[in-house]
Each structure stands twice: as C-alpha cells, then as structure tokens.
Design a protein around this motif. Structure first.
Motif, PDB file in Angstrom:
ATOM      1  N   ALA A  94      25.714  47.659  70.952  1.00  0.00           N
ATOM      2  CA  ALA A  94      26.023  47.865  69.536  1.00  0.00           C
ATOM      3  C   ALA A  94      24.749  47.931  68.711  1.00  0.00           C
ATOM      4  CB  ALA A  94      26.932  46.746  69.034  1.00  0.00           C
ATOM      5  N   ARG A  95      23.801  47.040  69.015  1.00  0.00           N
ATOM      6  CA  ARG A  95      22.537  47.042  68.293  1.00  0.00           C
ATOM      7  C   ARG A  95      21.714  48.292  68.609  1.00  0.00           C
ATOM      8  NH1 ARG A  95      21.579  41.692  66.553  1.00  0.00           N
ATOM      9  NH2 ARG A  95      19.691  42.512  65.546  1.00  0.00           N
ATOM     10  N   VAL A  96      21.791  48.752  69.863  1.00  0.00           N
ATOM     11  CA  VAL A  96      21.087  49.968  70.258  1.00  0.00           C
ATOM     12  C   VAL A  96      21.666  51.181  69.527  1.00  0.00           C
ATOM     13  CG1 VAL A  96      20.584  51.519  72.183  1.00  0.00           C
ATOM     14  CG2 VAL A  96      20.400  49.043  72.498  1.00  0.00           C
ATOM     15  N   ALA A  97      22.992  51.267  69.484  1.00  0.00           N
ATOM     16  CA  ALA A  97      23.635  52.387  68.791  1.00  0.00           C
ATOM     17  C   ALA A  97      23.269  52.398  67.311  1.00  0.00           C
ATOM     18  CB  ALA A  97      25.148  52.308  68.966  1.00  0.00           C
ATOM     19  N   LEU A  98      23.229  51.223  66.699  1.00  0.00           N
ATOM     20  CA  LEU A  98      22.849  51.130  65.291  1.00  0.00           C
ATOM     21  C   LEU A  98      21.405  51.596  65.088  1.00  0.00           C
ATOM     22  CD1 LEU A  98      23.591  50.074  62.394  1.00  0.00           C
ATOM     23  CD2 LEU A  98      22.560  47.898  63.102  1.00  0.00           C
ATOM     24  N   ALA A  99      20.500  51.138  65.939  1.00  0.00           N
ATOM     25  CA  ALA A  99      19.099  51.531  65.822  1.00  0.00           C
ATOM     26  C   ALA A  99      18.928  53.032  66.017  1.00  0.00           C
ATOM     27  CB  ALA A  99      18.256  50.759  66.836  1.00  0.00           C
ATOM     28  N   LEU A 100      19.679  53.607  66.944  1.00  0.00           N
ATOM     29  CA  LEU A 100      19.610  55.052  67.156  1.00  0.00           C
ATOM     30  C   LEU A 100      20.081  55.806  65.921  1.00  0.00           C
ATOM     31  CD1 LEU A 100      19.241  57.547  68.994  1.00  0.00           C
ATOM     32  CD2 LEU A 100      21.611  57.205  69.743  1.00  0.00           C
ATOM     33  N   ALA A 101      21.172  55.364  65.314  1.00  0.00           N
ATOM     34  CA  ALA A 101      21.683  56.034  64.117  1.00  0.00           C
ATOM     35  C   ALA A 101      20.652  55.996  62.988  1.00  0.00           C
ATOM     36  CB  ALA A 101      22.986  55.378  63.677  1.00  0.00           C
ATOM     37  N   HIS A 102      19.973  54.865  62.829  1.00  0.00           N
ATOM     38  CA  HIS A 102      18.933  54.781  61.797  1.00  0.00           C
ATOM     39  C   HIS A 102      17.748  55.683  62.116  1.00  0.00           C
ATOM     40  CE1 HIS A 102      20.256  51.771  58.872  1.00  0.00           C
ATOM     41  NE2 HIS A 102      20.880  51.176  59.872  1.00  0.00           N
ATOM     42  N   ALA A 114      30.980  58.776  63.864  1.00  0.00           N
ATOM     43  CA  ALA A 114      31.504  57.418  63.725  1.00  0.00           C
ATOM     44  C   ALA A 114      30.684  56.509  64.614  1.00  0.00           C
ATOM     45  CB  ALA A 114      32.979  57.357  64.110  1.00  0.00           C
ATOM     46  N   LEU A 115      30.652  55.251  64.229  1.00  0.00           N
ATOM     47  CA  LEU A 115      29.955  54.235  65.004  1.00  0.00           C
ATOM     48  C   LEU A 115      30.957  53.151  65.363  1.00  0.00           C
ATOM     49  CD1 LEU A 115      27.179  53.238  66.042  1.00  0.00           C
ATOM     50  CD2 LEU A 115      26.865  52.109  63.830  1.00  0.00           C
ATOM     51  N   PHE A 116      31.115  52.903  66.670  1.00  0.00           N
ATOM     52  CA  PHE A 116      32.020  51.877  67.177  1.00  0.00           C
ATOM     53  C   PHE A 116      31.173  50.762  67.781  1.00  0.00           C
ATOM     54  CE2 PHE A 116      34.104  56.027  67.667  1.00  0.00           C
ATOM     55  CZ  PHE A 116      35.258  55.838  66.921  1.00  0.00           C
ATOM     56  N   VAL A 117      31.377  49.542  67.311  1.00  0.00           N
ATOM     57  CA  VAL A 117      30.587  48.414  67.815  1.00  0.00           C
ATOM     58  C   VAL A 117      31.534  47.320  68.299  1.00  0.00           C
ATOM     59  CG1 VAL A 117      28.617  48.948  66.349  1.00  0.00           C
ATOM     60  CG2 VAL A 117      30.368  47.373  65.520  1.00  0.00           C
ATOM     61  N   ALA A 118      31.132  46.646  69.370  1.00  0.00           N
ATOM     62  CA  ALA A 118      31.996  45.631  69.964  1.00  0.00           C
ATOM     63  C   ALA A 118      31.171  44.455  70.458  1.00  0.00           C
ATOM     64  CB  ALA A 118      32.797  46.228  71.128  1.00  0.00           C
ATOM     65  N   SER A 119      31.734  43.255  70.316  1.00  0.00           N
ATOM     66  CA  SER A 119      31.196  42.042  70.936  1.00  0.00           C
ATOM     67  C   SER A 119      29.742  41.771  70.578  1.00  0.00           C
ATOM     68  CB  SER A 119      31.354  42.118  72.466  1.00  0.00           C
ATOM     69  OG  SER A 119      32.713  42.205  72.817  1.00  0.00           O
ATOM     70  N   SER A 120      29.401  41.969  69.320  1.00  0.00           N
ATOM     71  CA  SER A 120      28.035  41.736  68.869  1.00  0.00           C
ATOM     72  C   SER A 120      28.065  41.124  67.475  1.00  0.00           C
ATOM     73  CB  SER A 120      27.249  43.053  68.830  1.00  0.00           C
ATOM     74  OG  SER A 120      25.961  42.857  68.300  1.00  0.00           O
ATOM     75  N   ALA A 121      27.537  39.918  67.335  1.00  0.00           N
ATOM     76  CA  ALA A 121      27.451  39.318  66.005  1.00  0.00           C
ATOM     77  C   ALA A 121      26.653  40.228  65.087  1.00  0.00           C
ATOM     78  CB  ALA A 121      26.791  37.948  66.094  1.00  0.00           C
ATOM     79  N   ALA A 122      27.048  40.323  63.845  1.00  0.00           N
ATOM     80  CA  ALA A 122      26.425  41.254  62.902  1.00  0.00           C
ATOM     81  C   ALA A 122      24.927  40.987  62.786  1.00  0.00           C
ATOM     82  CB  ALA A 122      27.089  41.130  61.539  1.00  0.00           C
ATOM     83  N   PRO A 123      24.110  42.048  62.739  1.00  0.00           N
ATOM     84  CA  PRO A 123      22.652  41.860  62.628  1.00  0.00           C
ATOM     85  C   PRO A 123      22.238  41.025  61.424  1.00  0.00           C
ATOM     86  CG  PRO A 123      23.195  44.149  63.121  1.00  0.00           C
ATOM     87  CD  PRO A 123      24.493  43.462  62.835  1.00  0.00           C
ATOM     88  N   VAL A 202      35.383  37.060  65.547  1.00  0.00           N
ATOM     89  CA  VAL A 202      35.786  37.924  64.433  1.00  0.00           C
ATOM     90  C   VAL A 202      34.956  37.597  63.192  1.00  0.00           C
ATOM     91  CG1 VAL A 202      37.690  38.522  62.886  1.00  0.00           C
ATOM     92  CG2 VAL A 202      38.119  38.221  65.341  1.00  0.00           C
ATOM     93  N   GLU A 203      34.757  36.325  62.934  1.00  0.00           N
ATOM     94  CA  GLU A 203      33.988  35.923  61.747  1.00  0.00           C
ATOM     95  C   GLU A 203      32.541  36.398  61.834  1.00  0.00           C
ATOM     96  OE1 GLU A 203      37.545  33.632  62.263  1.00  0.00           O
ATOM     97  OE2 GLU A 203      35.845  33.894  63.628  1.00  0.00           O
ATOM     98  N   ARG A 204      31.959  36.334  63.023  1.00  0.00           N
ATOM     99  CA  ARG A 204      30.560  36.743  63.171  1.00  0.00           C
ATOM    100  C   ARG A 204      30.385  38.249  63.158  1.00  0.00           C
ATOM    101  NH1 ARG A 204      28.815  32.328  67.837  1.00  0.00           N
ATOM    102  NH2 ARG A 204      28.829  30.519  66.435  1.00  0.00           N
ATOM    103  N   MET A 205      31.451  38.985  63.402  1.00  0.00           N
ATOM    104  CA  MET A 205      31.361  40.442  63.367  1.00  0.00           C
ATOM    105  C   MET A 205      31.718  41.016  62.003  1.00  0.00           C
ATOM    106  SD  MET A 205      32.457  41.890  67.092  1.00  0.00           S
ATOM    107  CE  MET A 205      31.722  43.457  66.622  1.00  0.00           C
ATOM    108  N   ALA A 206      32.247  40.197  61.121  1.00  0.00           N
ATOM    109  CA  ALA A 206      32.689  40.704  59.820  1.00  0.00           C
ATOM    110  C   ALA A 206      31.547  41.293  59.009  1.00  0.00           C
ATOM    111  CB  ALA A 206      33.377  39.591  59.039  1.00  0.00           C
ATOM    112  N   ALA A 207      30.339  40.745  59.178  1.00  0.00           N
ATOM    113  CA  ALA A 207      29.212  41.216  58.382  1.00  0.00           C
ATOM    114  C   ALA A 207      28.677  42.582  58.819  1.00  0.00           C
ATOM    115  CB  ALA A 207      28.084  40.180  58.399  1.00  0.00           C
ATOM    116  N   TRP A 208      29.256  43.169  59.859  1.00  0.00           N
ATOM    117  CA  TRP A 208      28.929  44.570  60.157  1.00  0.00           C
ATOM    118  C   TRP A 208      29.285  45.459  58.965  1.00  0.00           C
ATOM    119  CZ3 TRP A 208      26.265  47.092  63.867  1.00  0.00           C
ATOM    120  CH2 TRP A 208      25.938  46.391  65.033  1.00  0.00           C
ATOM    121  N   ARG A 209      30.134  44.952  58.095  1.00  0.00           N
ATOM    122  CA  ARG A 209      30.487  45.709  56.880  1.00  0.00           C
ATOM    123  C   ARG A 209      29.247  46.079  56.085  1.00  0.00           C
ATOM    124  NH1 ARG A 209      31.367  49.008  54.167  1.00  0.00           N
ATOM    125  NH2 ARG A 209      32.954  49.399  52.614  1.00  0.00           N
ATOM    126  N   GLU A 210      28.217  45.261  56.169  1.00  0.00           N
ATOM    127  CA  GLU A 210      26.998  45.509  55.409  1.00  0.00           C
ATOM    128  C   GLU A 210      26.168  46.664  55.958  1.00  0.00           C
ATOM    129  OE1 GLU A 210      24.715  41.959  54.888  1.00  0.00           O
ATOM    130  OE2 GLU A 210      26.504  40.690  54.688  1.00  0.00           O
TER     131      GLU A 210
END
Length: 247
Positions: A94-102, A114-123, A202-210
C-alpha cells in the motif's frame, strides 16, 4: 531482462481495458495475486510486481529505501502506463503504491484511475514499524503475531535464512520512508482493513482519508492481516465494481 523478472502478467491482458498493478506485502512475492484473474472480470488485467530479493529475483539485492524502489518501478512499468491502470497494495505494498502515484504526479504523468490499499496503517499516523531493526528473533515474533506465515517456514532455519533478509529489507523501506508533507492525491481511494487485524485495524486505516481529495471509502472485511477467503472475495468484488462500473 529486469522488466521480465519484475512483472508477472496473470490472465489474458489482450481482452482488458484497465490494468490492475498489484504490490505485495513485506517479505511476500507476486504469487499472492496469481489467482486474481479467475475472480476478476476479463476486462481487468492483473499485473503483479515482483520486488528483488525473493523468488525469481533472489539473486538481486532487495531495496532498503523507497526512493530507489520507486525509480525501478517507474522504469519497469513505463510501457504499461500509457493505458488506463489502477493500483492495489497490500500492507507494505500500500505504501509502495502510494509512493508510485506521487512519483507519477511529480513527473506530470498519468496516474492511477483508483488506488486500493489494504492492511496498512495510514502513513499520517507515523506508527513505528516492528521488527526491521531487531534481531531475527524479533522479526520471527512479528511474523507470528501477524499470522499468515506457514509454520513450516517459521520452524525451519534454512527457509528462514532465505526469507528473513527480504522481509527485513521490505520493513526497512517502510520504516525509513516516513510520511513526507506533500499535497494529497486527487484519485479515488478505497481502503480495506481486516476485522481481526491488530496491526492495521479499521481505526488505524481511517486516516488514509488524508491521502486524497477524491472519493474515499474504508471497509472492514473478514479475517486478519491477510484476510480470509471471504475477505479477499469482498476486496475483489469492490475492485471489479470500481474499475468496470459506469464512468
């Protein structure tokens, strides 16, 4: 040669109208996605990235920093980025996909649909990454806590000797990449959390909203860090509906 070793084309890409670029978890490999074409519509082509230091790339040193890893991805994926694509990343992926998109945005290149991320606490949470700077015993304890690693691997020193270097390197990539201050993406982002996952709840992934100004949705699916079969099925249903639906 590197492109051939780095990418696994699963399914029949000739019939596809969008590619799904898939990034595996720390210590994993592209094979985790080999069955996905059987469960996705034919107009979605599954292309899984194989990072160095494992499987068919065991003779190549693994990356320990995000920058060089993304530079390699930009090189090997370049021929595939002239057609519509989306990204799925699991845990480290998930972090790799995010870095690639940036990185694509920084180059003024077309980004993912679209970006799909799973099982990763928000950066943005800047959580400490376990295991990467600990002795092997600490890494093994981390694996046991996550679940999903076959017991035969954990109990055989010869298999651990092959597996742990790539795992440690992958975790080092995440631990040292941080969460740099940068404008959010503007792509749809769907996040998935296993209901029994203590590392990426779920709580740790919620901040992916940012991470995006575009549409965002977070869904709890069954299973732990690696989801159970029903959880994987739900993820694939959402991906299929997102990529093949109207618009």
């Amino acid at each position: 040669m590197r492109r051939r070793r780095a990418l696994r084309h699963y399914g029949r890409p000739g019939a596809a109208r969008v590619r799904l670029l898939c990034f595996h978890y720390a210590g994993g490999n592209a094979a985790m996605f080999r069955d996905w074409p059987d469960r996705l519509p034919p107009d979605v082509a599954t292309v899984a990235v194989q990072l160095p230091g494992r499987d068919t790339r065991l003779d190549e040193p693994p990356h320990v920093r995000m920058g060089p890893l993304v530079e390699e991805l930009l090189e090997v994926l370049d021929p595939l980025l002239d057609e519509p694509f989306a990204c799925y990343g699991h845990s480290m992926g998930a972090r790799v996909a995010l870095a690639l998109a940036h990185a694509l945005r920084a180059r003024a290149s077309a980004g993912p649909r679209a970006l799909f991320v799973a099982s990763s606490a928000a950066p943005a949470l800047r959580r400490r990454v376990r295991g990467w700077d600990e002795p092997d015993e600490g890494l093994i304890a981390y694996l046991r806590d996550l679940g999903g690693t076959p017991s035969i691997v954990l109990e055989r020193p010869d298999l651990l000797e092959l597996f742990l270097p790539a795992l440690r390197a992958d975790l080092t990539v995440v631990a040292t990449s941080g969460a740099p201050v940068r404008p959010a993406l503007d792509v749809p982002l769907r996040a998935f959390a296993g209901v029994d996952d203590r590392e990426a709840s779920v709580e740790r992934m919620a901040a992916w909203r940012e991470e995006t100004t575009g549409p965002f949705a977070l869904e709890a699916v069954s299973g732990g860090h690696f989801f159970d079969p029903a959880g994987v099925a739900r993820v694939l249903d959402v991906i299929a509906a997102t990529l093949t639906g109207p618009g």
